[in-house]
Design an enzyme around this catalytic site. Structure first.
Site, short mmCIF file in Angstrom:
data_model
loop_
_atom_site.label_atom_id
_atom_site.label_comp_id
_atom_site.label_asym_id
_atom_site.label_seq_id
_atom_site.Cartn_x
_atom_site.Cartn_y
_atom_site.Cartn_z
N LYS A 22 0.84 -1.21 0.00
CA LYS A 22 0.00 0.00 0.00
C LYS A 22 0.87 1.25 0.00
CE LYS A 22 -1.62 1.59 4.06
NZ LYS A 22 -1.45 2.97 4.51
N ASN A 23 1.82 1.31 0.94
CA ASN A 23 2.56 2.57 1.10
C ASN A 23 3.54 2.83 -0.05
OD1 ASN A 23 1.10 3.15 3.33
ND2 ASN A 23 2.67 2.52 4.81
N ARG A 94 -3.58 11.15 4.29
CA ARG A 94 -2.46 12.07 4.39
C ARG A 94 -1.49 11.93 3.22
NH1 ARG A 94 -1.53 14.47 8.81
NH2 ARG A 94 0.64 14.53 8.18
N CYS A 118 -4.20 13.37 12.69
CA CYS A 118 -4.88 12.10 12.50
C CYS A 118 -4.82 11.30 13.79
CB CYS A 118 -4.31 11.34 11.31
SG CYS A 118 -2.87 10.37 11.68
N ARG A 123 1.25 14.64 13.13
CA ARG A 123 1.75 14.40 11.77
C ARG A 123 1.79 15.64 10.88
NH1 ARG A 123 -0.67 8.94 9.42
NH2 ARG A 123 1.25 8.97 8.20
N PRO A 124 2.64 16.61 11.24
CA PRO A 124 2.78 17.79 10.38
C PRO A 124 3.47 17.46 9.05
CG PRO A 124 4.35 17.87 12.21
CD PRO A 124 3.52 16.64 12.41
N VAL A 125 3.45 18.43 8.11
CA VAL A 125 4.13 18.22 6.82
C VAL A 125 5.24 19.25 6.61
CG1 VAL A 125 2.25 17.00 5.65
CG2 VAL A 125 2.32 19.50 5.58
N ASP A 126 5.72 19.83 7.72
CA ASP A 126 6.73 20.88 7.62
C ASP A 126 8.00 20.43 6.89
OD1 ASP A 126 6.90 19.23 9.95
OD2 ASP A 126 8.44 20.54 10.77
N LEU A 127 8.39 19.17 7.07
CA LEU A 127 9.63 18.71 6.41
C LEU A 127 9.45 18.65 4.89
CD1 LEU A 127 10.96 15.79 8.67
CD2 LEU A 127 11.40 18.23 8.84
N ASP A 308 4.57 0.43 12.08
CA ASP A 308 3.34 -0.14 11.50
C ASP A 308 3.11 -1.59 11.91
OD1 ASP A 308 2.90 2.28 10.32
OD2 ASP A 308 3.52 1.68 8.31
N ILE A 330 8.04 6.70 16.85
CA ILE A 330 7.74 7.43 15.61
C ILE A 330 6.52 8.33 15.77
CG2 ILE A 330 7.28 7.22 13.11
CD1 ILE A 330 10.00 6.05 13.85
N ARG A 400 -8.64 -0.01 4.48
CA ARG A 400 -7.65 0.93 3.90
C ARG A 400 -6.36 0.20 3.55
NH1 ARG A 400 -7.09 6.58 6.93
NH2 ARG A 400 -5.71 6.79 5.15
C1 EPZ Z 1 4.62 6.73 6.30
O1 EPZ Z 1 3.94 7.85 6.80
C2 EPZ Z 1 3.59 5.63 6.20
N1 EPZ Z 1 2.53 6.06 5.30
C3 EPZ Z 1 3.04 5.29 7.57
O2 EPZ Z 1 2.18 4.19 7.45
C4 EPZ Z 1 4.21 4.90 8.48
O3 EPZ Z 1 3.73 4.68 9.79
C5 EPZ Z 1 5.26 6.02 8.51
O4 EPZ Z 1 5.69 6.31 7.14
C6 EPZ Z 1 6.50 5.66 9.32
O5 EPZ Z 1 7.08 4.50 8.82
C7 EPZ Z 1 2.71 6.03 3.99
O6 EPZ Z 1 3.75 5.68 3.47
C8 EPZ Z 1 1.56 6.43 3.15
P1 EPZ Z 1 6.91 9.98 8.29
P2 EPZ Z 1 4.62 9.30 6.74
O7 EPZ Z 1 6.90 11.25 7.53
O8 EPZ Z 1 5.43 9.41 5.53
C9 EPZ Z 1 6.95 13.35 11.70
C10 EPZ Z 1 0.27 2.89 7.89
O9 EPZ Z 1 -0.24 2.37 8.91
N2 EPZ Z 1 6.92 14.33 10.61
O10 EPZ Z 1 8.05 9.05 8.12
O11 EPZ Z 1 3.54 10.30 6.99
C11 EPZ Z 1 5.67 12.53 11.78
O12 EPZ Z 1 4.67 13.22 12.49
C12 EPZ Z 1 0.82 4.29 7.91
O13 EPZ Z 1 0.29 2.33 6.78
C13 EPZ Z 1 7.06 15.69 10.89
O14 EPZ Z 1 7.17 16.09 12.06
O15 EPZ Z 1 5.54 9.21 8.04
C14 EPZ Z 1 6.16 11.28 12.47
O16 EPZ Z 1 6.22 11.50 13.86
C15 EPZ Z 1 0.55 5.05 9.17
N3 EPZ Z 1 7.05 16.58 9.85
C16 EPZ Z 1 7.59 11.11 11.92
O17 EPZ Z 1 7.94 12.41 11.41
C17 EPZ Z 1 6.91 16.17 8.56
O18 EPZ Z 1 6.90 17.03 7.66
C18 EPZ Z 1 7.75 10.10 10.78
O19 EPZ Z 1 6.73 10.31 9.83
C19 EPZ Z 1 6.80 14.81 8.28
C20 EPZ Z 1 6.81 13.90 9.32
#
Ligand code: EPZ
Length: 422
Positions: A22-23, A94, A118, A123-127, A308, A330, A400
């Protein structure tokens, strides 16, 4: 709304085919926006999240055809007539933010709704945004939307992440393929889904090196062409079903499973007394005798133990011999399955990001509620081991990320059915 009813106690035996990830698929689909030529994905999973991404891409003017019962996605972004990803779709999922980098890279402008929080954390998107700014994007946040422009096109740059983000790595990787010059992504995510995305982009003509390590180098090209790419095996579905025979006893072959996708997880299973062996057809998991042993788990970016699989691992440890400590590093709020497991008789103590699980002899069936995707499947796993009947509600979370869960487990002897709730 559907419910899943599980009657526990039966050991499992048989084979479970593992679908495409999926991811990975959710990152590969937006890659179609980078090219005017068709991109075809094979081995796609049949999931509601994939339908949501299809809806999002279609709203932008891309054509997405689902072929061979959904296993093949034929996409074309020849005519993009809309560059706005609306809140109504983005709020559902997201991963929608992944259309930002590709649209901006190809056409120099994009408007994407901010996803909001969520169930498992803020889960911000600042990065994502900072990385795109480093490539020269001009961003303006208003009324809940990111308005992004790159009038002269994106420019290669060094992007160094303060911590690992899978999604931000994917967004900037896609954007960098069409930027002018060289980009270096430091502290990049190393997940198999990143490697899969890089392979697909390379098949489309991108110049990428270093995927799977923490430094990825991208040499921008003028245009990308069409390609056909098979989606990598879903390591989280794999790990989830590896836990099924671990929890019930018995032996199951996970078809298409590979050890390199689940190394840290398989190591923990081994410590818990579960045998995992790799063979040409996949991974074979068996629990022959004795009770599972307690193990401690810390979630980390790949190649560490995946967040996950934390909820599902907790379900196993509920009946282990001894005390297990699970640390979630995480996401800040990813223990919502714990109170539901406790309704089934589990002994769990949650303090902040740490859950201590004291194994009990037996779980007992109960009505429980799914709170997110992985939590919902952890309740099904717990139900397989429990005495009596477990009724899991809100299974739309499950749909999902898991296709035909009741069929896959049912084929191995599990007593599981989906019913329409009255
Ligand atoms: C991906 O989410 C996966 N989703 C998630 O799977 C998975 O849990 C996660 O990676 C970690 O492995 C998809 O690939 C669609 P991150 P993603 O950015 O990319 C913080 C599932 O169950 N962060 O690696 O959103 C964030 O809040 C899902 O299938 C920021 O602060 O995860 C988290 O604490 C759930 N700012 C950490 O980083 C940002 O801009 C890692 O998140 C981005 C992330």
């Amino acid at each position: 709304m559907d419910q899943i009813i599980v009657r526990g106690g039966a050991p499992l035996s048989g084979a479970i085919p593992i679908a495409g990830a999926k991811n990975a698929c959710l990152a590969l689909m937006p890659a179609t926006l980078l090219s005017e030529e068709p991109l075809t994905l094979t081995n796609a999973p049949r999931l509601s999240d994939i339908a949501t991404m299809t809806e999002l891409l279609a709203s932008l003017g891309a054509e997405v055809s689902s072929l061979q019962d959904g296993k093949v996605l034929a996409m074309s972004s020849h005519d993009l007539n809309n560059h706005t990803a609306e809140y109504d779709i983005v709020r559902k999922m997201r991963a929608s933010i992944l259309v930002l980098g590709p649209m901006l890279a190809r056409d120099g402008h994009a408007v994407v709704s901010l996803p909001g929080g969520c169930a498992i954390g803020a889960r911000p998107v600042d990065l994502h945004l900072k990385a795109l700014e480093a490539l020269g994007a001009e961003l303006d946040l208003r009324e809940g939307y990111v308005h992004a422009k790159a009038p002269g096109g994106l420019k290669g740059a060094v992007v160094e992440f303060p911590f690992v983000s899978v999604g931000a790595t994917e967004n900037v990787l896609m954007a960098a393929t069409l930027a002018k010059g060289t980009s270096v992504i430091k502290n990049a995510a190393r997940e198999p889904e990143i490697v899969d995305l890089a392979r697909c982009l390379r098949a489309m003509g991108a110049q990428i090196e270093g995927e799977g390590t923490s430094e990825i180098t991208v040499q921008g090209v003028d245009r990308l062409h069409g390609a056909t790419h098979p989606v990598v095996t879903d390591r989280i579905e794999l790990g989830t079903y590896m836990l099924a025979p671990a929890i019930t006893g018995g032996e199951v072959l996970l078809e298409g499973g590979r050890m390199d996708l689940v190394g840290a997880f398989a190591e923990k299973l081994d410590q818990a007394g579960i045998s995992v062996t790799e063979e040409p057809g996949g991974l074979r998991v068996a629990r022959k005798n004795g009770r599972v042993r307690a193990v401690d788990v810390v979630t980390e970016p790949f190649p560490g133990f995946p967040t996950d699989l934390q909820a599902q691992m907790m379900a196993l440890l509920c009946t282990a011999e001894g005390k297990s400590v699970l640390e979630e590093k995480i996401f800040e709020n990813r223990f919502m399955h714990a109170p539901e497991l406790m309704r089934m008789g589990a002994a769990i103590d949650v303090h902040g990001g740490t859950a201590t699980v004291t194994g009990v002899d037996r779980l007992k069936g109960a009505p429980v509620m799914a709170t997110d995707l992985r939590a919902s499947v952890s309740l099904i796993l717990a139900g397989l081991a429990a005495e009596g009947e477990t009724v899991v509600s809100r299974v739309y979370h499950l749909d999902r990320g898991y296709e035909r869960v009741e069929e896959k487990l049912g084929a191995c002897g599990a007593q599981i059915e989906r019913v329409k709730a009255s």
